[in-house]
Design an enzyme around this catalytic site. Structure first.
Site, short mmCIF file in Angstrom:
data_model
loop_
_atom_site.label_atom_id
_atom_site.label_comp_id
_atom_site.label_asym_id
_atom_site.label_seq_id
_atom_site.Cartn_x
_atom_site.Cartn_y
_atom_site.Cartn_z
N GLY A 65 5.96 13.48 -2.27
CA GLY A 65 6.64 12.73 -3.30
C GLY A 65 6.78 13.54 -4.58
N GLY A 114 4.53 12.12 1.30
CA GLY A 114 5.75 11.33 1.42
C GLY A 114 6.67 11.79 2.53
N GLU A 137 -3.68 14.23 0.40
CA GLU A 137 -3.83 13.42 -0.82
C GLU A 137 -5.24 13.43 -1.41
OE1 GLU A 137 -0.13 12.03 1.13
OE2 GLU A 137 -2.14 12.54 1.83
N ASP A 145 -1.35 7.87 2.14
CA ASP A 145 -0.63 6.60 2.07
C ASP A 145 0.62 6.68 2.92
OD1 ASP A 145 0.58 8.44 0.35
OD2 ASP A 145 1.11 6.94 -1.16
#
Length: 346
Positions: A65, A114, A137, A145
């Site tokens: 991301g 992401g 992460e 996530d």
């Protein structure tokens, strides 16, 4: 419509191409919204038989991301945009996982964070020799996530906790073994396959392009991974690694020593919850990410790894055994009216 993603219909295929190669195709909020809209538009369109997603450039399908702006806002005490980005992104992740038509993702180069949410929930996930898939992460004070904990929870043995806590990069055979990909196809065959899929809309065209799988670098380590990462909690995993003398154990211990203790404890808890489906995983993950900029180590992780790049984060806790159980439970507790919803996908 953002210029960072090229969305169109070619023949029988809805096509999504990430077009930020200089930024390793990092996913922005605007890109996520555009992709989500395309999925909705094509879902009931009889002209679209399948969806393909790929990325421009040689280095990455999508390396994660676009979080630099989230950092800037967070340091100013503005947390709403990050929460909105994640909620919209997570709903898009769920849509990919539940899509009623085949979704073919071509996962070259870096596929991280992401990028996993974009490419690893579809029905036909293709990898090649350049593929390096990871959920790194914990190194930035966050948890895997975008539905990552769902994929990790289903991985064989203790591969899920291993890949989730270490952020280790999976090669093509590793990704297939761990359930993050489906088929190995040499990358010099990809363009011809994309053309064939667009021309025919026939998903079975993939079958004739699949090649024998190369050897997995992680497979020989499976016994050690299962031994150490089966421990009940992160401190016990670290103790198990510290007591071993193998290069694998010592290198893994060093890697985990750089990661955020709270994020690692939360990651292991989320994986061990064994969510029943993608929505449950995303709901659980959102509870942590919602709180992470304000209450966790996310901003410090971004500062140390991406903004200032000193690689010396000052985590809230010095070690995993200093993470209070009550604080971990609070980070994962329901958000009440702020819990993630999926009404837009109904």
């Amino acid at each position: 419509m953002t210029e960072d993603v090229y969305i169109r219909i070619e023949g029988r295929a809805g096509r999504i191409t990430l077009t930020r190669p200089k930024a390793l195709n990092a996913l922005s909020h605007e890109m996520a919204l555009a992709i989500a809209q395309a999925l909705k538009d094509w879902q009931d369109d009889p002209a679209v038989a399948l969806v393909m997603i790929d990325g421009e450039g040689e280095r990455a399908f999508c390396a994660g991301g676009d979080i630099a702006e989230l950092y800037r806002q967070g340091t100013e005490g503005i947390f709403g945009p990050a929460r909105q980005f994640w909620s919209d992104e997570y709903r898009m992740n769920a849509h990919f996982a539940e899509y009623p038509k085949p979704v073919v993702s071509f996962l070259h180069g870096f596929v991280m964070g992401g990028g996993v949410g974009l490419g690893c929930h579809g029905s036909h996930r293709i990898v090649g020799d350049s593929s390096r898939i990871a959920m790194p992460e914990c190194g930035i004070g966050l948890i895997p996530d975008v539905g990552g904990t769902y994929l990790l929870s289903k991985a064989p043995g203790q591969l899920g906790p291993y890949f989730g806590l270490t952020g280790a990069r999976m090669t093509a055979p590793d990704a297939i073994a761990a359930g993050f990909a489906d088929a190995y196809i040499p990358e010099d065959r990809w363009d011809a396959l994309k053309t064939l899929l667009a021309d025919t809309g026939d998903i079975t065209a993939i079958d004739s392009h699949i090649a024998p799988l190369p050897d997995s670098p992680v497979a020989p380590l499976q016994d050690q991974i299962d031994q150490h990462f089966s421990a009940d909690n992160v401190p016990a995993i670290l103790d198990s690694l510290a007591a071993a003398t193998s290069d694998f154990a010592q290198n893994t211990l060093k890697t985990l020593g750089h990661h955020a203790p709270m994020a690692m404890c939360a990651t292991l808890a989320l994986i061990r919850m064994a969510p029943k489906d993608i929505r449950e995983a995303l709901t659980n993950e959102y509870r942590y990410t919602y709180r992470a900029p304000e209450e966790g180590d996310f901003l410090e992780g971004i500062r140390a790894q991406i903004i200032e790049k000193d690689r010396n984060p000052n985590w809230h806790h010095a070690s995993a055994d200093e993470v209070p159980t009550e604080q971990l439970q609070a980070m994962l507790a329901p958000l009440g009216d702020n819990d993630l919803t999926f009404a837009s996908l109904l």
